[in-house]
Scaffold this motif. Structure first.
Motif, PDB file in Angstrom:
ATOM      1  N   PRO A  50      18.576  88.136  31.071  1.00  0.00           N
ATOM      2  CA  PRO A  50      18.468  89.601  31.130  1.00  0.00           C
ATOM      3  C   PRO A  50      19.841  90.236  30.929  1.00  0.00           C
ATOM      4  O   PRO A  50      20.875  89.630  31.198  1.00  0.00           O
ATOM      5  CB  PRO A  50      17.935  89.846  32.549  1.00  0.00           C
ATOM      6  N   VAL A  51      19.842  91.481  30.465  1.00  0.00           N
ATOM      7  CA  VAL A  51      21.095  92.190  30.173  1.00  0.00           C
ATOM      8  C   VAL A  51      21.954  92.283  31.434  1.00  0.00           C
ATOM      9  O   VAL A  51      21.469  92.607  32.513  1.00  0.00           O
ATOM     10  CB  VAL A  51      20.790  93.599  29.627  1.00  0.00           C
ATOM     11  N   ASN A  52      23.241  91.976  31.273  1.00  0.00           N
ATOM     12  CA  ASN A  52      24.221  92.076  32.368  1.00  0.00           C
ATOM     13  C   ASN A  52      23.852  91.223  33.578  1.00  0.00           C
ATOM     14  O   ASN A  52      24.189  91.567  34.706  1.00  0.00           O
ATOM     15  CB  ASN A  52      24.385  93.542  32.805  1.00  0.00           C
ATOM     16  N   SER A  53      23.171  90.131  33.352  1.00  0.00           N
ATOM     17  CA  SER A  53      22.764  89.271  34.461  1.00  0.00           C
ATOM     18  C   SER A  53      23.676  88.055  34.578  1.00  0.00           C
ATOM     19  O   SER A  53      24.449  87.745  33.684  1.00  0.00           O
ATOM     20  CB  SER A  53      21.318  88.811  34.265  1.00  0.00           C
ATOM     21  N   VAL A  54      23.575  87.370  35.719  1.00  0.00           N
ATOM     22  CA  VAL A  54      24.395  86.186  35.989  1.00  0.00           C
ATOM     23  C   VAL A  54      23.461  85.038  36.373  1.00  0.00           C
ATOM     24  O   VAL A  54      22.584  85.200  37.229  1.00  0.00           O
ATOM     25  CB  VAL A  54      25.395  86.451  37.129  1.00  0.00           C
ATOM     26  N   LEU A  55      23.643  83.901  35.717  1.00  0.00           N
ATOM     27  CA  LEU A  55      22.812  82.736  36.010  1.00  0.00           C
ATOM     28  C   LEU A  55      23.154  82.172  37.386  1.00  0.00           C
ATOM     29  O   LEU A  55      24.309  81.934  37.698  1.00  0.00           O
ATOM     30  CB  LEU A  55      23.022  81.658  34.939  1.00  0.00           C
ATOM     31  N   MET A  56      22.116  81.931  38.196  1.00  0.00           N
ATOM     32  CA  MET A  56      22.320  81.330  39.511  1.00  0.00           C
ATOM     33  C   MET A  56      21.844  79.880  39.549  1.00  0.00           C
ATOM     34  O   MET A  56      22.577  78.994  39.960  1.00  0.00           O
ATOM     35  CB  MET A  56      21.599  82.152  40.588  1.00  0.00           C
ATOM     36  N   GLN A  57      20.601  79.642  39.121  1.00  0.00           N
ATOM     37  CA  GLN A  57      20.044  78.296  39.179  1.00  0.00           C
ATOM     38  C   GLN A  57      19.280  78.002  37.890  1.00  0.00           C
ATOM     39  O   GLN A  57      18.638  78.885  37.323  1.00  0.00           O
ATOM     40  CB  GLN A  57      19.092  78.152  40.380  1.00  0.00           C
ATOM     41  N   LYS A  58      19.347  76.747  37.440  1.00  0.00           N
ATOM     42  CA  LYS A  58      18.681  76.346  36.215  1.00  0.00           C
ATOM     43  C   LYS A  58      17.225  75.981  36.476  1.00  0.00           C
ATOM     44  O   LYS A  58      16.837  75.578  37.575  1.00  0.00           O
ATOM     45  CB  LYS A  58      19.393  75.140  35.600  1.00  0.00           C
ATOM     46  N   ALA A  59      16.415  76.117  35.437  1.00  0.00           N
ATOM     47  CA  ALA A  59      15.019  75.695  35.510  1.00  0.00           C
ATOM     48  C   ALA A  59      14.945  74.213  35.877  1.00  0.00           C
ATOM     49  O   ALA A  59      15.777  73.413  35.439  1.00  0.00           O
ATOM     50  CB  ALA A  59      14.329  75.949  34.170  1.00  0.00           C
ATOM     51  N   GLY A 125      24.715  94.962  40.684  1.00  0.00           N
ATOM     52  CA  GLY A 125      24.577  96.400  40.866  1.00  0.00           C
ATOM     53  C   GLY A 125      24.845  96.752  42.315  1.00  0.00           C
ATOM     54  O   GLY A 125      25.201  95.881  43.122  1.00  0.00           O
ATOM     55  N   PRO A 126      24.692  98.030  42.676  1.00  0.00           N
ATOM     56  CA  PRO A 126      24.877  98.420  44.080  1.00  0.00           C
ATOM     57  C   PRO A 126      23.979  97.612  45.016  1.00  0.00           C
ATOM     58  O   PRO A 126      24.349  97.319  46.142  1.00  0.00           O
ATOM     59  CB  PRO A 126      24.486  99.907  44.075  1.00  0.00           C
ATOM     60  N   LYS A 127      22.798  97.246  44.512  1.00  0.00           N
ATOM     61  CA  LYS A 127      21.880  96.411  45.280  1.00  0.00           C
ATOM     62  C   LYS A 127      21.393  95.284  44.375  1.00  0.00           C
ATOM     63  O   LYS A 127      20.365  95.395  43.719  1.00  0.00           O
ATOM     64  CB  LYS A 127      20.694  97.242  45.781  1.00  0.00           C
ATOM     65  N   PRO A 128      22.140  94.160  44.307  1.00  0.00           N
ATOM     66  CA  PRO A 128      21.774  93.068  43.404  1.00  0.00           C
ATOM     67  C   PRO A 128      20.352  92.576  43.659  1.00  0.00           C
ATOM     68  O   PRO A 128      19.876  92.566  44.799  1.00  0.00           O
ATOM     69  CB  PRO A 128      22.803  91.980  43.736  1.00  0.00           C
ATOM     70  N   GLU A 129      19.685  92.163  42.595  1.00  0.00           N
ATOM     71  CA  GLU A 129      18.318  91.663  42.729  1.00  0.00           C
ATOM     72  C   GLU A 129      18.081  90.548  41.724  1.00  0.00           C
ATOM     73  O   GLU A 129      18.798  90.414  40.736  1.00  0.00           O
ATOM     74  CB  GLU A 129      17.310  92.793  42.514  1.00  0.00           C
ATOM     75  N   PHE A 130      17.043  89.750  42.002  1.00  0.00           N
ATOM     76  CA  PHE A 130      16.685  88.675  41.094  1.00  0.00           C
ATOM     77  C   PHE A 130      15.891  89.223  39.908  1.00  0.00           C
ATOM     78  O   PHE A 130      15.091  90.143  40.061  1.00  0.00           O
ATOM     79  CB  PHE A 130      15.825  87.620  41.805  1.00  0.00           C
ATOM     80  N   ALA A 131      16.119  88.634  38.739  1.00  0.00           N
ATOM     81  CA  ALA A 131      15.249  88.907  37.605  1.00  0.00           C
ATOM     82  C   ALA A 131      13.967  88.105  37.790  1.00  0.00           C
ATOM     83  O   ALA A 131      13.903  87.186  38.614  1.00  0.00           O
ATOM     84  CB  ALA A 131      15.946  88.508  36.303  1.00  0.00           C
ATOM     85  N   LEU A 189      29.512  86.830  42.143  1.00  0.00           N
ATOM     86  CA  LEU A 189      29.757  88.236  41.829  1.00  0.00           C
ATOM     87  C   LEU A 189      31.060  88.768  42.402  1.00  0.00           C
ATOM     88  O   LEU A 189      31.648  89.700  41.846  1.00  0.00           O
ATOM     89  CB  LEU A 189      28.591  89.098  42.332  1.00  0.00           C
ATOM     90  N   GLU A 190      31.518  88.194  43.526  1.00  0.00           N
ATOM     91  CA  GLU A 190      32.714  88.708  44.185  1.00  0.00           C
ATOM     92  C   GLU A 190      33.806  87.668  44.338  1.00  0.00           C
ATOM     93  O   GLU A 190      34.829  87.922  44.969  1.00  0.00           O
ATOM     94  CB  GLU A 190      32.332  89.268  45.562  1.00  0.00           C
ATOM     95  N   ASN A 191      33.559  86.468  43.799  1.00  0.00           N
ATOM     96  CA  ASN A 191      34.531  85.377  43.873  1.00  0.00           C
ATOM     97  C   ASN A 191      34.872  85.021  45.318  1.00  0.00           C
ATOM     98  O   ASN A 191      35.988  84.602  45.627  1.00  0.00           O
ATOM     99  CB  ASN A 191      35.824  85.727  43.119  1.00  0.00           C
ATOM    100  N   ALA A 192      33.902  85.208  46.219  1.00  0.00           N
ATOM    101  CA  ALA A 192      34.106  84.876  47.634  1.00  0.00           C
ATOM    102  C   ALA A 192      33.951  83.375  47.832  1.00  0.00           C
ATOM    103  O   ALA A 192      33.095  82.750  47.198  1.00  0.00           O
ATOM    104  CB  ALA A 192      33.103  85.628  48.504  1.00  0.00           C
ATOM    105  N   PRO A 193      34.764  82.760  48.688  1.00  0.00           N
ATOM    106  CA  PRO A 193      34.625  81.320  48.941  1.00  0.00           C
ATOM    107  C   PRO A 193      33.336  81.019  49.690  1.00  0.00           C
ATOM    108  O   PRO A 193      32.805  81.875  50.407  1.00  0.00           O
ATOM    109  CB  PRO A 193      35.849  80.991  49.805  1.00  0.00           C
ATOM    110  N   PHE A 194      32.814  79.817  49.514  1.00  0.00           N
ATOM    111  CA  PHE A 194      31.641  79.400  50.260  1.00  0.00           C
ATOM    112  C   PHE A 194      32.003  79.239  51.735  1.00  0.00           C
ATOM    113  O   PHE A 194      33.149  78.959  52.074  1.00  0.00           O
ATOM    114  CB  PHE A 194      31.079  78.095  49.708  1.00  0.00           C
ATOM    115  N   ARG A 195      31.018  79.396  52.599  1.00  0.00           N
ATOM    116  CA  ARG A 195      31.265  79.343  54.045  1.00  0.00           C
ATOM    117  C   ARG A 195      31.885  78.012  54.475  1.00  0.00           C
ATOM    118  O   ARG A 195      32.778  77.975  55.310  1.00  0.00           O
ATOM    119  CB  ARG A 195      29.966  79.579  54.817  1.00  0.00           C
TER     120      ARG A 195
END
Length: 212
Positions: A50-59, A125-131, A189-195
């Motif tokens: 999707p436009v301007n989206s970021v891949l999280m997990q592969k099929a 976005g201001p409120k990120p959501e899944f495609a 999205l924010e380059n935050a380290p994992f917990r």
């Protein structure tokens, strides 16, 4: 304005219905008619990025939704046990210094496996959501991860309202540990380290299946 949200899910044999929000002002016995075409033609946008989206997990990836004990979670345990025996996921738990390792071979909660049939994208976005993303729990297929999680809660959770925070409640397997999709989203999205990289432990209490 107060509203009532009604979620209707087709589980393959019947419609499951749940509601959240303000009680409806309709009188007892009121009905709502929905007309659904016998054949629905849809273009699944999750088959492409999707436009301007970021891949999280592969099929082909499995995600996991823990079910809090106390409800009718027998079916959830059956799914988890069958998944563990077939795929033997390498889930490990790092014992806390002040506690002895658990000897139980079962986690404290049943972890419902959700199989992704398509790549999972997050739309920033201001409120990120899944495609939209086709996925499945057992033999039941869904058009989105939220629908799959809501179905699991409606089937096996004692939660009165089947509202789901998919980012916070659904996990994926990262370096042998279950990590929330929220943790991954913050990293992407924010380059935050994992917990676990900051000394915090966000993983559920799980057994070590590497010996099985």
């Amino acid at each position: 304005m107060n509203t009532t949200e009604i979620t209707i899910i087709w589980n393959g044999s019947q419609w499951d219905c749940s509601a959240s929000g303000a009680p409806t002002p309709l009188p007892v016995g009121s009905s709502i008619l929905l007309r659904i075409p016998s054949k629905i033609e849809t273009e699944n946008i999750a088959t492409r990025s999707p436009v301007n989206s970021v891949l999280m997990q592969k099929a082909g990836t499995f995600l996991y939704l823990p079910i809090t004990p106390g409800g009718d979670d027998v079916g959830a345990w059956e799914l988890w046990d069958a998944h563990r025996l077939e795929l033997k996921p390498k889930l490990s738990r790092k014992p806390k210094p002040t506690r002895k390792p658990k000897v139980s071979r079962r986690p404290e909660k049943a972890h419902v496996p959700i199989l992704l049939h398509e790549d999972l994208y997050v739309i920033p976005g201001p409120k990120p959501e899944f495609a939209a993303c086709r996925c499945a729990i057992g033999g039941h297929e869904f058009d989105s991860l939220n629908m799959a999680g809501t179905y699991a809660l409606s089937q096996w959770s004692k939660r009165e309202k089947n509202t789901l925070s998919a980012f916070r409640e659904i996990h994926y397997l990262r370096n042998g540990r279950l990590t929330t999709l929220m943790d991954q989203r913050m990293n992407l999205l924010e380059n935050a380290p994992f917990r676990d990289e900051t000394g915090e432990d966000d993983s559920p209490e799980l057994f070590d299946t590497s010996k099985f």
